[in-house]
Design an enzyme around this catalytic site. Structure first.
Site, PDB file in Angstrom:
ATOM      1  CG  ASN A  89      -1.730   1.199   1.416  1.00  0.00           C
ATOM      2  OD1 ASN A  89      -1.788   2.043   0.518  1.00  0.00           O
ATOM      3  ND2 ASN A  89      -2.381   1.324   2.562  1.00  0.00           N
ATOM      4  CD1 TRP A  90       2.968   0.891  -3.303  1.00  0.00           C
ATOM      5  CD2 TRP A  90       3.475   2.410  -4.864  1.00  0.00           C
ATOM      6  NE1 TRP A  90       3.627   0.249  -4.309  1.00  0.00           N
ATOM      7  CE2 TRP A  90       3.952   1.154  -5.289  1.00  0.00           C
ATOM      8  CE3 TRP A  90       3.669   3.525  -5.696  1.00  0.00           C
ATOM      9  CZ2 TRP A  90       4.626   0.982  -6.506  1.00  0.00           C
ATOM     10  CZ3 TRP A  90       4.334   3.357  -6.910  1.00  0.00           C
ATOM     11  CH2 TRP A  90       4.812   2.095  -7.291  1.00  0.00           C
ATOM     12  CE  LYS A  91      -0.260   3.251   4.744  1.00  0.00           C
ATOM     13  NZ  LYS A  91      -0.142   3.344   6.201  1.00  0.00           N
ATOM     14  CG  HIS A 136      -5.693   1.629   5.096  1.00  0.00           C
ATOM     15  ND1 HIS A 136      -5.335   2.648   5.937  1.00  0.00           N
ATOM     16  CD2 HIS A 136      -4.648   0.779   5.049  1.00  0.00           C
ATOM     17  CE1 HIS A 136      -4.098   2.420   6.371  1.00  0.00           C
ATOM     18  NE2 HIS A 136      -3.668   1.287   5.848  1.00  0.00           N
ATOM     19  CD  GLU A 140      -3.087   5.457   6.702  1.00  0.00           C
ATOM     20  OE1 GLU A 140      -3.020   5.524   5.464  1.00  0.00           O
ATOM     21  OE2 GLU A 140      -2.180   4.942   7.408  1.00  0.00           O
ATOM     22  CD  GLU A 161      -3.436  -2.795   7.261  1.00  0.00           C
ATOM     23  OE1 GLU A 161      -2.315  -2.968   6.802  1.00  0.00           O
ATOM     24  OE2 GLU A 161      -4.127  -1.789   7.017  1.00  0.00           O
ATOM     25  N   GLY A 195       2.265   2.132  10.815  1.00  0.00           N
ATOM     26  CA  GLY A 195       3.177   3.268  10.676  1.00  0.00           C
ATOM     27  C   GLY A 195       3.843   3.668  11.979  1.00  0.00           C
ATOM     28  CB  SER A 244       5.119  -1.830  11.957  1.00  0.00           C
ATOM     29  OG  SER A 244       4.669  -0.518  12.209  1.00  0.00           O
ATOM     30  N   GLY A 246       2.894  -1.235   4.337  1.00  0.00           N
ATOM     31  CA  GLY A 246       2.916   0.195   4.041  1.00  0.00           C
ATOM     32  C   GLY A 246       4.344   0.663   3.800  1.00  0.00           C
ATOM     33  N   GLY A 247       4.954   1.230   4.831  1.00  0.00           N
ATOM     34  CA  GLY A 247       6.277   1.845   4.691  1.00  0.00           C
ATOM     35  C   GLY A 247       7.302   0.997   3.958  1.00  0.00           C
TER      36      GLY A 247
END
Ligand code: PGA
Length: 255
Positions: A9-11, A95, A97, A165, A171, A211, A232-233
């Site tokens: 997930n590149w966000k 998600h 967010e 998640e 994150g 994470s 993610g990251g």
């Protein structure tokens, strides 16, 4: 055995040139890896150019969000048909967010999941508790509610992946321990079993997210009910994302 599934997930990251560089790096590092489904979810404006970049590879593309209506006056939004036009095959729905920053509710997400599946795409439906909810012992109640309020027998489970998640792990560098994650994954599978029956629940992939890094991926992915990761990251760095994919391939070859 369920095929492991690693989704990135590149966000809201990467310009076109950065995206091209990242995808070339992922292609190089994963060309010889088999037995793992790999999905890239860049910002929606990159889906068309990335479709060219991944042509002829086993990398799949997905969107990070979608609107449930087929068209209309919804400034800044995209429909399922628009996403499908790009060649993307998956959409992340719900998600944390989207839930916590943009106020998306289980009701709305129920409509999004149905729109995605009706439009011929697959949904990755995200669930997870906040730190307060975990600390007050509500994890299972929250996750069960997120599932029962958005998923039902009218949604084909073959078109569905669940991503667990925990919000407190996204994150933050804090990961659920493999045991904590496994416990929730097993309970999610039981809940899916109560909706779809055991065979369908057994065939449905449940990803862990929050994470996930090359260092913790092997232990997480070794858990019996963890079928992959929503990353993610670490998916923004080709070496890291490829290492997580390699860890998933390792689980397959060890089985
Ligand atoms: P993270 O994000 O790996 O950076 O924690 C995961 C996610 O939000 O899907």
């Amino acid at each position: 055995m369920r095929t492991p599934f690693i989704a990135g997930n590149w966000k809201m990251h990467k310009t076109l040139s950065e995206a091209r560089e990242l995808v070339e790096g992922i292609k190089e590092r994963t060309a010889s890896i088999w037995g793992v489904d790999i999905l890239l979810c860049p910002p929606v404006y990159l889906l068309f150019p990335m479709a060219k970049s991944v042509a002829g590879t086993n990398l799949m593309l997905g969107a990070q969000n979608v609107h449930d209506e087929p068209q209309g006056a919804f400034t800044g939004e995209h429909t399922v048909a628009m996403i499908a036009d790009t060649g993307a095959t998956h959409v992340i729905v719900g998600h944390s967010e989207r839930r916590h920053v943009f106020g998306e509710t289980n009701d709305w997400l129920a409509r999004k999941v149905r729109a995605v599946v009706a439009g011929g795409l697959e949904a990755i439906y995200c669930v997870g508790e906040t730190l307060d909810e975990r600390e007050s012992g509500k994890t299972q109640r929250i996750v069960d509610g997120q599932i029962t309020e958005a998923i039902g027998t009218d949604v084909d489970p073959k078109k569905l992946t669940i991503a667990y998640e925990p919000v407190w792990a996204i994150g933050t560098g804090k990961t659920a321990t493999p045991e904590q994650a496994q416990e929730v994954h097993a309970a999610i599978r039981a809940k899916l079993g109560s909706i779809y029956g055991l065979a369908a629940a057994d065939a449905t992939r449940i990803l862990y997210g929050g994470s996930v890094k090359p260092g913790n991926a092997p232990d997480l992915l070794a858990q019996p009910d963890i079928d992959g990761a929503l990353v993610g990251g670490a998916c923004l760095v080709a070496d890291d994302f490829a290492a997580i994919i390699a860890a998933a391939a390792e689980v397959v070859s060890a089985a």
